[in-house]
Design an enzyme around this catalytic site. Sequence first.
Site, PDB file in Angstrom:
ATOM      1  N   LYS A  72     -21.678 -75.979  19.097  1.00  0.00           N
ATOM      2  CA  LYS A  72     -22.815 -75.111  19.414  1.00  0.00           C
ATOM      3  C   LYS A  72     -22.524 -73.658  19.099  1.00  0.00           C
ATOM      4  O   LYS A  72     -23.417 -72.913  18.711  1.00  0.00           O
ATOM      5  CB  LYS A  72     -23.205 -75.259  20.891  1.00  0.00           C
ATOM      6  CG  LYS A  72     -23.910 -76.569  21.195  1.00  0.00           C
ATOM      7  CD  LYS A  72     -24.591 -76.511  22.546  1.00  0.00           C
ATOM      8  CE  LYS A  72     -25.269 -77.829  22.871  1.00  0.00           C
ATOM      9  NZ  LYS A  72     -25.768 -77.857  24.253  1.00  0.00           N
ATOM     10  N   LYS A  91     -28.549 -92.051  15.432  1.00  0.00           N
ATOM     11  CA  LYS A  91     -29.080 -92.234  16.777  1.00  0.00           C
ATOM     12  C   LYS A  91     -30.506 -91.671  16.878  1.00  0.00           C
ATOM     13  O   LYS A  91     -30.796 -90.645  16.252  1.00  0.00           O
ATOM     14  CB  LYS A  91     -28.149 -91.469  17.725  1.00  0.00           C
ATOM     15  CG  LYS A  91     -28.393 -91.713  19.177  1.00  0.00           C
ATOM     16  CD  LYS A  91     -27.342 -90.995  20.004  1.00  0.00           C
ATOM     17  CE  LYS A  91     -27.938 -90.626  21.338  1.00  0.00           C
ATOM     18  NZ  LYS A  91     -27.092 -89.767  22.148  1.00  0.00           N
ATOM     19  N   LYS A 127     -34.122 -86.540  19.920  1.00  0.00           N
ATOM     20  CA  LYS A 127     -35.335 -85.715  20.012  1.00  0.00           C
ATOM     21  C   LYS A 127     -35.307 -84.594  18.985  1.00  0.00           C
ATOM     22  O   LYS A 127     -36.332 -84.026  18.658  1.00  0.00           O
ATOM     23  CB  LYS A 127     -35.517 -85.171  21.427  1.00  0.00           C
ATOM     24  CG  LYS A 127     -34.322 -84.449  21.993  1.00  0.00           C
ATOM     25  CD  LYS A 127     -34.506 -84.209  23.490  1.00  0.00           C
ATOM     26  CE  LYS A 127     -33.217 -83.701  24.104  1.00  0.00           C
ATOM     27  NZ  LYS A 127     -33.241 -83.654  25.551  1.00  0.00           N
TER      28      LYS A 127
END
Length: 326
Positions: free
Chosen positions: A111, A192, A195
Amino acid sequence: MKKVLTGLQPTGVITLGNYIGAIKQMVKYQDIYDSYLFVADLHSITIPQDPKELASNIKSLLALYLACGIDPKKNKIFIQSENLYHANISWLLECNTYFGELSRMTQFKDKSQKNKNFTSGLFTYPVLMAADILTYDVDYVAVGLDQKQHVELARDIAIRFNKKFGDVFKIPEPLMAQEGTKIMDLVDPTKKMSKSSTNPKGVIRLLDDVDSIRKKIMGATTDSGMEIKYDPENKPGVSNLINIYVSLSGKTIKEVEEMFKDKKYGELKKEVADLVVNEVLDIQKKYNEIINSDEINKILDDGIKYTCEIAKKKFELMKNKMGLHR
Ligand code: TRP
């Protein structure tokens, strides 16, 4: 009774992948464990959030979990930021966690690389997570693979603290989802279902309208050949549809293979779509009832009262052991 805890970040939408991989697992655990479930809103602000959106996501997430079968009688449900002890306990733990340890967390590395201007909260995030876990002396922490390293860090911190100050924390274990519960993207079944996927056709969101859900399943990528057989390596598309069928029907892989032995891919898709649509319609109906009622407030009031008492005791014990008293 053993205790299990999990935290949910109130960001974005909930997918069929989350439902099968995480929510349905929690619904199973609530019958066998003393279960704690909280909204990790303090974790979500480690990256910038729109305040209005954040507030509405918190409520919507809770309503959806309840609609999916999370039973407020069997779970302690609360919002992390309402329990002031979490951030306080986190500070005491931060002073017993090394910079080097946090620098090695893979999620932080990912991140912080994506956004060079990251906050210090993003760096200390795993310590707050350790606080969430260690406060309640839980046996298990229900997480996905991406959070396993954070649970291991929580264990390390607890072991070190206990050694230094005496027996304060129970050492928790990660509780990973069962095999077959990882649902893949419908367009690219080697990835996978996420979202944040770039192609919305591959992702089913629980609050999508059911016609579009049906279309997405009917349009799912399948594999070469004709046989309906579970073989994730060579037939990832078909295997993913079988996994969805198995998860929602309670049948075994063998039974499903047998059912569709001489059938075509299209028939498998139709049956999967029927199952998903049925289940989603039921969830959406309950969701609409809950989101417009006062039930959530009542549940949260009970949850915060219960968990604050436990957290207060743990905080006082830590302070005393560390010499933070008169
Ligand atoms: N970090 C977790 C996630 O992003 C959420 C979380 C916060 C959590 N605190 C927790 C999960 C404690 C389990 C236990 O998914």
